[in-house]
Motif scaffolding. Structure first.
Motif, PDB file in Angstrom:
ATOM      1  N   ALA A  80       0.855  -1.193   0.000  1.00  0.00           N
ATOM      2  CA  ALA A  80       0.000   0.000   0.000  1.00  0.00           C
ATOM      3  C   ALA A  80       0.893   1.245   0.000  1.00  0.00           C
ATOM      4  N   LEU A  81       0.449   2.285  -0.708  1.00  0.00           N
ATOM      5  CA  LEU A  81       1.249   3.497  -0.861  1.00  0.00           C
ATOM      6  C   LEU A  81       0.429   4.739  -0.552  1.00  0.00           C
ATOM      7  N   PHE A  82       1.002   5.641   0.281  1.00  0.00           N
ATOM      8  CA  PHE A  82       0.417   6.966   0.445  1.00  0.00           C
ATOM      9  C   PHE A  82       0.661   7.714  -0.862  1.00  0.00           C
ATOM     10  N   GLN A  83      -0.351   8.401  -1.361  1.00  0.00           N
ATOM     11  CA  GLN A  83      -0.208   9.240  -2.545  1.00  0.00           C
ATOM     12  C   GLN A  83      -0.241  10.686  -2.069  1.00  0.00           C
ATOM     13  N   LEU A  84       0.823  11.448  -2.385  1.00  0.00           N
ATOM     14  CA  LEU A  84       0.910  12.839  -1.957  1.00  0.00           C
ATOM     15  C   LEU A  84       1.042  13.744  -3.165  1.00  0.00           C
ATOM     16  N   LYS A  85       0.466  14.934  -3.034  1.00  0.00           N
ATOM     17  CA  LYS A  85       0.668  15.953  -4.063  1.00  0.00           C
ATOM     18  C   LYS A  85       1.593  16.992  -3.455  1.00  0.00           C
ATOM     19  N   HIS A  86       2.814  17.024  -3.965  1.00  0.00           N
ATOM     20  CA  HIS A  86       3.847  17.952  -3.494  1.00  0.00           C
ATOM     21  C   HIS A  86       3.477  19.370  -3.922  1.00  0.00           C
ATOM     22  N   PRO A  87       3.905  20.405  -3.174  1.00  0.00           N
ATOM     23  CA  PRO A  87       3.628  21.793  -3.571  1.00  0.00           C
ATOM     24  C   PRO A  87       4.092  22.121  -5.001  1.00  0.00           C
ATOM     25  N   SER A  88       5.087  21.394  -5.502  1.00  0.00           N
ATOM     26  CA  SER A  88       5.560  21.608  -6.876  1.00  0.00           C
ATOM     27  C   SER A  88       4.598  21.024  -7.906  1.00  0.00           C
ATOM     28  N   GLY A  89       3.610  20.248  -7.440  1.00  0.00           N
ATOM     29  CA  GLY A  89       2.661  19.605  -8.344  1.00  0.00           C
ATOM     30  C   GLY A  89       3.002  18.153  -8.638  1.00  0.00           C
ATOM     31  N   LYS A  90       4.196  17.714  -8.244  1.00  0.00           N
ATOM     32  CA  LYS A  90       4.607  16.333  -8.499  1.00  0.00           C
ATOM     33  C   LYS A  90       3.928  15.381  -7.510  1.00  0.00           C
ATOM     34  N   GLU A  91       3.731  14.149  -7.966  1.00  0.00           N
ATOM     35  CA  GLU A  91       3.182  13.123  -7.080  1.00  0.00           C
ATOM     36  C   GLU A  91       4.326  12.398  -6.389  1.00  0.00           C
ATOM     37  N   ILE A  92       4.150  12.149  -5.095  1.00  0.00           N
ATOM     38  CA  ILE A  92       5.111  11.394  -4.302  1.00  0.00           C
ATOM     39  C   ILE A  92       4.385  10.189  -3.736  1.00  0.00           C
ATOM     40  N   LEU A  93       5.043   9.027  -3.792  1.00  0.00           N
ATOM     41  CA  LEU A  93       4.488   7.799  -3.223  1.00  0.00           C
ATOM     42  C   LEU A  93       5.374   7.344  -2.072  1.00  0.00           C
ATOM     43  N   ILE A  94       4.736   7.103  -0.930  1.00  0.00           N
ATOM     44  CA  ILE A  94       5.463   6.631   0.249  1.00  0.00           C
ATOM     45  C   ILE A  94       4.806   5.341   0.711  1.00  0.00           C
ATOM     46  N   PRO A  95       5.580   4.263   0.863  1.00  0.00           N
ATOM     47  CA  PRO A  95       4.982   3.013   1.343  1.00  0.00           C
ATOM     48  C   PRO A  95       4.301   3.203   2.706  1.00  0.00           C
ATOM     49  N   VAL A  96       3.146   2.568   2.859  1.00  0.00           N
ATOM     50  CA  VAL A  96       2.454   2.574   4.151  1.00  0.00           C
ATOM     51  C   VAL A  96       3.223   1.585   5.023  1.00  0.00           C
ATOM     52  N   ASN A  97       4.080   2.147   5.863  1.00  0.00           N
ATOM     53  CA  ASN A  97       4.987   1.350   6.680  1.00  0.00           C
ATOM     54  C   ASN A  97       5.162   2.055   8.016  1.00  0.00           C
ATOM     55  N   ASP A  98       4.904   1.352   9.102  1.00  0.00           N
ATOM     56  CA  ASP A  98       5.003   1.950  10.437  1.00  0.00           C
ATOM     57  C   ASP A  98       6.368   2.583  10.701  1.00  0.00           C
ATOM     58  N   GLU A  99       7.414   2.033  10.084  1.00  0.00           N
ATOM     59  CA  GLU A  99       8.759   2.566  10.305  1.00  0.00           C
ATOM     60  C   GLU A  99       8.930   3.963   9.712  1.00  0.00           C
ATOM     61  N   PHE A 100       8.114   4.331   8.736  1.00  0.00           N
ATOM     62  CA  PHE A 100       8.235   5.640   8.094  1.00  0.00           C
ATOM     63  C   PHE A 100       7.359   6.699   8.751  1.00  0.00           C
ATOM     64  N   ILE A 101       6.420   6.269   9.584  1.00  0.00           N
ATOM     65  CA  ILE A 101       5.495   7.207  10.231  1.00  0.00           C
ATOM     66  C   ILE A 101       6.017   7.526  11.630  1.00  0.00           C
ATOM     67  N   LEU A 136      14.454   8.356  -0.884  1.00  0.00           N
ATOM     68  CA  LEU A 136      13.113   8.067  -1.384  1.00  0.00           C
ATOM     69  C   LEU A 136      12.433   9.308  -1.968  1.00  0.00           C
ATOM     70  N   ILE A 137      12.402  10.396  -1.226  1.00  0.00           N
ATOM     71  CA  ILE A 137      11.722  11.609  -1.690  1.00  0.00           C
ATOM     72  C   ILE A 137      12.487  12.216  -2.876  1.00  0.00           C
ATOM     73  N   ASP A 138      13.803  12.097  -2.845  1.00  0.00           N
ATOM     74  CA  ASP A 138      14.635  12.623  -3.940  1.00  0.00           C
ATOM     75  C   ASP A 138      14.290  11.983  -5.283  1.00  0.00           C
ATOM     76  N   LEU A 139      13.832  10.742  -5.270  1.00  0.00           N
ATOM     77  CA  LEU A 139      13.429  10.069  -6.514  1.00  0.00           C
ATOM     78  C   LEU A 139      12.340  10.850  -7.233  1.00  0.00           C
ATOM     79  N   TYR A 140      11.484  11.521  -6.470  1.00  0.00           N
ATOM     80  CA  TYR A 140      10.341  12.226  -7.043  1.00  0.00           C
ATOM     81  C   TYR A 140      10.631  13.694  -7.322  1.00  0.00           C
ATOM     82  N   LEU A 141      11.567  14.284  -6.582  1.00  0.00           N
ATOM     83  CA  LEU A 141      11.801  15.726  -6.677  1.00  0.00           C
ATOM     84  C   LEU A 141      12.979  16.102  -7.578  1.00  0.00           C
ATOM     85  N   ASP A 142      13.843  15.157  -7.885  1.00  0.00           N
ATOM     86  CA  ASP A 142      15.005  15.486  -8.736  1.00  0.00           C
ATOM     87  C   ASP A 142      14.661  15.396 -10.200  1.00  0.00           C
TER      88      ASP A 142
END
Length: 176
Positions: A131-152, A170-176
């Motif tokens: 499962a993946l959190f879907q986020l809309k970054h302020p830049s307009g790009k989509e970021i996906l973060i695994p639903v994982n207790d270790e990341f929260i 992980l986040i750099d994959l989407y923003l670079d």
């Protein structure tokens, strides 16, 4: 009642007996919470139709064996196979402070320990193996973060904010 007012309980997958009993494959980690239901809403030809339950019991781990009122024969039961079952959102079991239902976190702000504001949670994709959190970054790009207790790190429901500590890169994959 519309689907937006409901949550997905599971799918009617097969008949159990010649007396009209059916098996619902539950989509839950706690099937025992749904063993004594009075009714379910079945998405029957694009309409939510209430079906009242005469009897039910868990069958194996995530199957609920049900006997609906007025479904007495195999032919009647056959018509319901492969239809989805729903319950009103008001019937969701309460969760503790660190738990959440996917539908209730849409619109939450996402903050990462390294990257700061990640934007808004727009959904959760639970159709993939992870499962993946879907986020809309302020830049307009989509970021996906695994639903994982270790990341929260923390969930602040009162302020509708998720605090993440994502793995390096992980986040750099989407923003670079």
């Amino acid at each position: 009642m519309t689907k937006e007012d409901c949550f997905y309980l599971g799918k009617i997958v097969s008949k159990y007996s010649f007396k009209g009993e059916l098996l619902i494959k539950l989509d839950t980690d706690e099937p025992e919470s749904y063993e004594n239901l009075e009714s379910v809403l079945v998405d029957f030809r694009r309409q939510l139709i209430p079906f009242f339950i005469e009897s039910s019991q868990l069958h194996k781990s995530n199957l609920l064996r049900v006997k609906f009122e007025d479904i007495e024969e195999e032919a009647d039961a056959d018509e319901l196979i492969n239809f989805e079952a729903f319950l009103p959102l008001s019937q969701l079991p309460p969760l503790n402070e660190n738990q959440f239902y996917y539908h209730e976190i849409i619109g939450f702000k996402a903050i990462d320990a390294r990257h700061g504001d990640l934007g808004e949670i727009t959904g959760v994709n639970d159709q993939s193996p992870q499962a993946l959190f879907q986020l809309k970054h302020p830049s307009g790009k989509e970021i996906l973060i695994p639903v994982n207790d270790e990341f929260i790190q923390k969930i602040d429901k009162a302020n509708a904010t998720f605090y993440f500590q994502t793995p390096t890169g992980l986040i750099d994959l989407y923003l670079d």
